[in-house]
Design a protein around this motif. Structure first.
Motif, PDB file in Angstrom:
ATOM      1  N   ARG A   1     -14.964  -4.106 -21.932  1.00  0.00           N
ATOM      2  CA  ARG A   1     -15.114  -2.655 -21.703  1.00  0.00           C
ATOM      3  C   ARG A   1     -13.743  -1.981 -21.801  1.00  0.00           C
ATOM      4  N   ASP A   2     -13.271  -1.608 -20.614  1.00  0.00           N
ATOM      5  CA  ASP A   2     -11.993  -0.894 -20.533  1.00  0.00           C
ATOM      6  C   ASP A   2     -11.526  -0.983 -19.093  1.00  0.00           C
ATOM      7  N   TYR A   3     -10.223  -0.980 -18.892  1.00  0.00           N
ATOM      8  CA  TYR A   3      -9.682  -1.057 -17.534  1.00  0.00           C
ATOM      9  C   TYR A   3     -10.150   0.119 -16.687  1.00  0.00           C
ATOM     10  N   HIS A   4     -10.096   1.332 -17.256  1.00  0.00           N
ATOM     11  CA  HIS A   4     -10.424   2.532 -16.492  1.00  0.00           C
ATOM     12  C   HIS A   4     -11.885   2.581 -16.079  1.00  0.00           C
ATOM     13  N   THR A   5     -12.774   2.170 -16.963  1.00  0.00           N
ATOM     14  CA  THR A   5     -14.212   2.287 -16.676  1.00  0.00           C
ATOM     15  C   THR A   5     -14.759   1.097 -15.893  1.00  0.00           C
ATOM     16  N   THR A   6     -13.948   0.074 -15.707  1.00  0.00           N
ATOM     17  CA  THR A   6     -14.366  -1.080 -14.911  1.00  0.00           C
ATOM     18  C   THR A   6     -13.975  -0.848 -13.456  1.00  0.00           C
ATOM     19  N   SER A   7     -14.949  -0.885 -12.572  1.00  0.00           N
ATOM     20  CA  SER A   7     -14.687  -0.666 -11.147  1.00  0.00           C
ATOM     21  C   SER A   7     -14.530  -1.994 -10.415  1.00  0.00           C
ATOM     22  N   VAL A   8     -14.013  -1.916  -9.203  1.00  0.00           N
ATOM     23  CA  VAL A   8     -13.910  -3.113  -8.369  1.00  0.00           C
ATOM     24  C   VAL A   8     -15.303  -3.690  -8.132  1.00  0.00           C
ATOM     25  N   GLN A   9     -16.285  -2.796  -7.967  1.00  0.00           N
ATOM     26  CA  GLN A   9     -17.661  -3.255  -7.765  1.00  0.00           C
ATOM     27  C   GLN A   9     -18.167  -4.038  -8.975  1.00  0.00           C
ATOM     28  N   ASP A  10     -17.835  -3.563 -10.175  1.00  0.00           N
ATOM     29  CA  ASP A  10     -18.221  -4.284 -11.396  1.00  0.00           C
ATOM     30  C   ASP A  10     -17.643  -5.696 -11.386  1.00  0.00           C
ATOM     31  N   ILE A  11     -16.377  -5.786 -10.981  1.00  0.00           N
ATOM     32  CA  ILE A  11     -15.681  -7.078 -10.988  1.00  0.00           C
ATOM     33  C   ILE A  11     -16.298  -8.045  -9.987  1.00  0.00           C
ATOM     34  N   VAL A  12     -16.521  -7.572  -8.739  1.00  0.00           N
ATOM     35  CA  VAL A  12     -17.051  -8.481  -7.722  1.00  0.00           C
ATOM     36  C   VAL A  12     -18.506  -8.863  -8.018  1.00  0.00           C
ATOM     37  N   SER A  13     -19.238  -7.948  -8.653  1.00  0.00           N
ATOM     38  CA  SER A  13     -20.628  -8.264  -9.018  1.00  0.00           C
ATOM     39  C   SER A  13     -20.679  -9.398 -10.034  1.00  0.00           C
ATOM     40  N   LEU A  14     -19.815  -9.315 -11.056  1.00  0.00           N
ATOM     41  CA  LEU A  14     -19.781 -10.362 -12.069  1.00  0.00           C
ATOM     42  C   LEU A  14     -19.232 -11.663 -11.491  1.00  0.00           C
ATOM     43  N   ALA A  15     -18.260 -11.534 -10.588  1.00  0.00           N
ATOM     44  CA  ALA A  15     -17.630 -12.720  -9.991  1.00  0.00           C
ATOM     45  C   ALA A  15     -18.530 -13.391  -8.956  1.00  0.00           C
ATOM     46  N   GLY A  16     -19.488 -12.633  -8.440  1.00  0.00           N
ATOM     47  CA  GLY A  16     -20.379 -13.185  -7.428  1.00  0.00           C
ATOM     48  C   GLY A  16     -19.719 -13.309  -6.071  1.00  0.00           C
ATOM     49  N   VAL A  17     -18.789 -12.368  -5.770  1.00  0.00           N
ATOM     50  CA  VAL A  17     -18.116 -12.362  -4.465  1.00  0.00           C
ATOM     51  C   VAL A  17     -18.246 -10.977  -3.847  1.00  0.00           C
ATOM     52  N   SER A  18     -17.844 -10.857  -2.600  1.00  0.00           N
ATOM     53  CA  SER A  18     -17.924  -9.566  -1.910  1.00  0.00           C
ATOM     54  C   SER A  18     -16.666  -8.737  -2.155  1.00  0.00           C
ATOM     55  N   LYS A  19     -16.769  -7.440  -1.835  1.00  0.00           N
ATOM     56  CA  LYS A  19     -15.575  -6.585  -1.938  1.00  0.00           C
ATOM     57  C   LYS A  19     -14.516  -7.043  -0.953  1.00  0.00           C
ATOM     58  N   GLY A  20     -14.978  -7.542   0.189  1.00  0.00           N
ATOM     59  CA  GLY A  20     -14.033  -8.036   1.188  1.00  0.00           C
ATOM     60  C   GLY A  20     -13.196  -9.173   0.635  1.00  0.00           C
ATOM     61  N   ALA A  21     -13.841 -10.052  -0.152  1.00  0.00           N
ATOM     62  CA  ALA A  21     -13.123 -11.170  -0.772  1.00  0.00           C
ATOM     63  C   ALA A  21     -12.098 -10.648  -1.772  1.00  0.00           C
ATOM     64  N   PHE A  22     -12.486  -9.584  -2.490  1.00  0.00           N
ATOM     65  CA  PHE A  22     -11.551  -8.986  -3.460  1.00  0.00           C
ATOM     66  C   PHE A  22     -10.296  -8.500  -2.743  1.00  0.00           C
ATOM     67  N   TYR A  23     -10.481  -7.694  -1.682  1.00  0.00           N
ATOM     68  CA  TYR A  23      -9.338  -7.086  -1.007  1.00  0.00           C
ATOM     69  C   TYR A  23      -8.572  -8.088  -0.134  1.00  0.00           C
ATOM     70  N   LEU A  24      -9.152  -9.258   0.062  1.00  0.00           N
ATOM     71  CA  LEU A  24      -8.420 -10.316   0.747  1.00  0.00           C
ATOM     72  C   LEU A  24      -7.313 -10.853  -0.154  1.00  0.00           C
ATOM     73  N   HIS A  25      -7.559 -10.801  -1.473  1.00  0.00           N
ATOM     74  CA  HIS A  25      -6.610 -11.342  -2.450  1.00  0.00           C
ATOM     75  C   HIS A  25      -5.790 -10.274  -3.159  1.00  0.00           C
ATOM     76  N   PHE A  26      -6.345  -9.076  -3.325  1.00  0.00           N
ATOM     77  CA  PHE A  26      -5.658  -8.022  -4.076  1.00  0.00           C
ATOM     78  C   PHE A  26      -5.808  -6.687  -3.355  1.00  0.00           C
ATOM     79  N   HIS A  27      -4.718  -5.927  -3.299  1.00  0.00           N
ATOM     80  CA  HIS A  27      -4.766  -4.621  -2.663  1.00  0.00           C
ATOM     81  C   HIS A  27      -5.475  -3.580  -3.529  1.00  0.00           C
ATOM     82  N   SER A  28      -5.440  -3.794  -4.829  1.00  0.00           N
ATOM     83  CA  SER A  28      -6.004  -2.802  -5.747  1.00  0.00           C
ATOM     84  C   SER A  28      -6.327  -3.446  -7.081  1.00  0.00           C
TER      85      SER A  28
END
Length: 292
Positions: free
Chosen positions: A19-46
């Motif tokens: 896709r594109d960096y701008h149009t890809t959301s954190v939610q898109d990433i965690v959905s594909l990764a099969g993890v929670s948003k909490g897991a995302f922010y545990l490893h990355f601030h943004s």
């Protein structure tokens, strides 16, 4: 990287490439990764920190391999250069999504990422320059930087054709072809007197003489990725990462306190406990700890 972090990184590479960096959301990433948003922010601030981590991870892997083959006494100068191209070809061909990210201009989203990629490109050209002198002798030295840039450009063009047009490429075959073309370039230059075009002193001039708020934050985030990959002691790594977070938080303030930043840099160096490799990374990242 742990499993969840790896899943997040792989999902981001795929989405940023497709896709594109701008149009890809954190939610898109965690959905594909099969993890929670909490897991995302545990490893990355943004999302931006994740992007920096992705580029830094790839560049560090490549640099580690170059160092490995450089230290192998059984390899000839030609074999070292050949293996570096073969590794780069096979790694980049395998990770098409990562290359697609670069072709979409993601590396130029901000100056910090741009600096990261330019620094990597410069290091790559310097490595080729050194290997060319090692392989072909001091006679080529006045032209080695021109040759290194020509060589680097040829490699990138083949990657472009593979990613954009889907042209099939095999790493070993391409490496051998490029080595033969480098022979043509080198012996062609040596047989026909010419004036060098590129100046190493100009192109590789120190780009870090000034530290801006953005570049300091970027250096801190890049250093975090390096620490996670190279510092083995869990407690030391955790303390170093916390110290870098303090630097980022201070740099984000309206009026950053240079004393606090300098203090945290000195603290980081003390945590290295004399490890020259770690200290060198900190000095390179925070040589000028004052925001200009």
């Amino acid at each position: 990287m742990n499993d969840k972090k790896t899943q997040i990184v792989q999902a981001a590479i795929k989405l940023f490439g497709e896709r594109d960096y701008h149009t890809t959301s954190v939610q898109d990433i965690v959905s594909l990764a099969g993890v929670s948003k909490g897991a995302f922010y545990l490893h990355f601030h943004s999302k931006e920190e994740l992007l920096v981590h992705i580029f830094n991870h790839y560049m560090e892997s490549y640099r580690s391999y170059l160092e490995e083959i450089l230290q192998d006494p059984s390899l000839s100068a030609r074999e070292r250069l050949f293996k570096s191209i073969e590794y780069q070809c096979e790694a980049f061909i395998k990770d098409k999504d990562f290359i697609a990210m670069q072709l979409k201009g993601i590396t130029f989203l901000n100056k910090a990422l741009q600096d990261l990629m330019i620094d990597h490109s410069n290091q790559n050209v310097i490595w080729f320059d050194q290997r060319i002198i090692e392989l072909y002798g001091s006679e080529i030295r006045p032209h080695s930087f021109d040759c290194a840039n020509l060589f680097n450009g040829m490699i990138k063009e083949f990657y472009f054709c593979h990613i954009v047009f889907g042209h099939p490429i095999e790493g070993g075959q391409l490496a051998e072809y490029l080595m033969n073309r480098l022979d043509d370039v080198i012996y062609g230059i040596l047989s026909k007197p010419t004036v060098p075009i590129l100046s190493k002193a100009v192109i590789l001039s120190d780009r870090s003489s000034e530290t801006t708020r953005e570049s300091l934050i970027e250096r801190a985030l890049t250093t975090k990725g390096w620490i996670e990959s190279h510092v083995e002691a869990p407690m030391v790594m955790c303390t170093m990462l916390q110290s870098l977070d303090v630097i980022v938080q201070e740099a984000n303030k309206e009026e950053p306190n240079d004393i606090i930043i300098k203090g945290m840099v000195n603290y980081l160096i003390s945590l290295a406990e004399g490890d020259s490799d770690i200290i060198a990374v900190f000095n390179k990242s925070f040589g000028c700890a004052r925001i200009c």
